[in-house]
Design an enzyme around this catalytic site. Structure first.
Site, PDB file in Angstrom:
ATOM      1  N   THR A 264       0.848  -1.188   0.000  1.00 44.18           N
ATOM      2  CA  THR A 264       0.000   0.000   0.000  1.00 44.18           C
ATOM      3  C   THR A 264       0.884   1.239   0.000  1.00 44.18           C
ATOM      4  OG1 THR A 264      -0.075   0.049   2.406  1.00 44.18           O
ATOM      5  CG2 THR A 264      -1.850  -1.124   1.291  1.00 44.18           C
TER       6      THR A 264
ATOM      7  N   GLY B 269      11.344   6.860  -1.740  1.00 49.02           N
ATOM      8  CA  GLY B 269      10.312   7.186  -2.720  1.00 49.02           C
ATOM      9  C   GLY B 269      10.314   8.647  -3.112  1.00 49.02           C
TER      10      GLY B 269
HETATM   11  N1  GLY Z   1       4.328   8.439  -2.498  1.00 43.77           N
HETATM   12  C1  GLY Z   1       4.892   7.753  -1.433  1.00 43.77           C
HETATM   13  C2  GLY Z   1       5.848   6.727  -1.826  1.00 43.77           C
HETATM   14  O1  GLY Z   1       5.697   6.106  -2.857  1.00 43.77           O
HETATM   15  O2  GLY Z   1       6.779   6.495  -1.087  1.00 43.77           O
END
Ligand code: GLY
Length: 343
Positions: free
Chosen positions: A195, A228
């Site tokens: 997730t 990320g």
């Molecule tokens: N947008 C958060 C991630 O992919 O780390």
């Protein structure tokens, strides 16, 4: 969408208190704050939907004179410190080894400065550490153990960021990750997908000064060391004080490929509204998407959202598919729906 009772009262109440105070004090005459002389185009805070309390807090602080970045960070800290938000800070879902690694970045429009941390362990509020990198170093990004040492030097405490709930979620994932692993699965609840979750917030004040901040625990069960988009200035968030700010939540790898925060601000520079700018960025992301992330109809099988505000206080957000966002302006804090690329 109904207004949050708190927010509308807070916004108007703050302004009202200033007016009332002025009326009761004939001399000296206190000039009304700029916000009362303007047409309420600003202040505005826009964020991912988990920031409903945060946007109200940010606008409240900006109305009280707080800098837009400091206000935005106070807004996102509500989620970083909330053990129930499993996408950010304390209680965020861990990597595949059960370790919570946090990413954050911020950008301060008026001073044209930015800061970021990646794969930071044991510190609940990476957004504050990103701001310290911005303020006290000539660098933009610190990562891993050195980012942690940097935070400790400013008095942050090392803490276990796993909550009983996030540890249980990780144990369930580990026990059900595949038929050929070495773990017994006595309590099978079915496969647990990766997730994403994050909070991005963009804030503009009545003077048109703008800041942005993004903070996350990143993709759940990620490969240790994965950083990320939230830590990547230009992807997870970006501010140009002459134009506006934009940031993102969702699958970070695809945002990094398109430099989405920067690209959305560039689209606004070309004259697009915040919503159209965010939609145009999503189209670029789709064009960059590899086959493994497309469904049988050629559509992305992941979610990505962009949130944007311009210098005038106009705001907008867009997502691949239906998704809410939070905003606070003179009408108060509320949830609205992103424009969508796909139904
Ligand atoms: N947008 C958060 C991630 O992919 O780390």
């Amino acid at each position: 969408m109904s207004d949050s009772p708190l927010s509308r009262r807070t916004f108007l109440g703050t302004a009202g208190a200033v007016v009332a105070g002025t009326a009761l004090t004939p001399r000296p005459v206190v000039a009304a704050p700029a916000i009362l002389r303007r047409s309420f185009a600003a202040p505005v805070a826009i964020s991912s939907s988990n920031g409903l309390r945060g946007v109200a807090r940010a606008v409240e602080l900006v109305l009280a004179g707080t800098d837009t970045l400091d206000a935005g960070i106070e807004g996102v800290k509500i989620q970083e410190l909330d053990p129930k938000d499993s996408s950010v800070g304390y209680g965020g879902l861990p990597n595949e080894e059960g370790v919570v690694q946090l990413d954050a970045s911020c950008m301060h429009g008026p001073t044209k400065r930015a800061g970021a941390v990646g794969a930071l362990e044991g510190i609940k509020t990476p957004s504050e550490v990103a701001r310290l990198v911005m303020k006290y170093t000539p660098h933009i990004m610190l990562v891993g153990k050195d980012a942690q040492r940097f935070a400790l030097s400013y008095g942050f405490q090392l803490e276990d960021l796993l909550t009983p709930e996030s540890r249980e979620a990780w144990l369930q994932w580990r026990a059900n990750r595949g038929a050929n692993d070495n773990w017994l699965s006595p309590d099978v609840k079915g496969p647990m997908r990766h997730t994403t979750g994050t909070i991005n917030m963009n804030v503009v004040n009545a003077a048109g000064d703008i800041s942005s901040v993004t903070t996350t625990s990143g993709l759940s069960w990620k490969v240790p060391g994965r950083v990320g988009d939230s830590a990547a200035v230009g992807a997870g968030q970006y501010t140009d004080n002459e134009i506006g700010a934009a940031g993102s939540t969702g699958l970070g790898e695809m945002n990094i490929m398109a430099c989405g925060g920067f690209l959305t601000v560039e689209h606004m520079r070309q004259g697009m509204s915040p919503t159209d700018a965010a939609l145009a960025t999503l189209k670029r992301v789709v064009a960059m998407t590899p086959p493994r992330l497309l469904d049988e109809r050629g559509r992305p099988n992941y979610q990505l959202q962009f949130y944007a505000v311009n210098k005038k206080g106009q705001y907008g957000a867009a997502a691949m598919t239906r998704s809410p966002f939070a905003v606070c302006d003179e009408k108060g804090a509320r949830i609205e729906q992103c424009a969508t690329l796909f139904s």
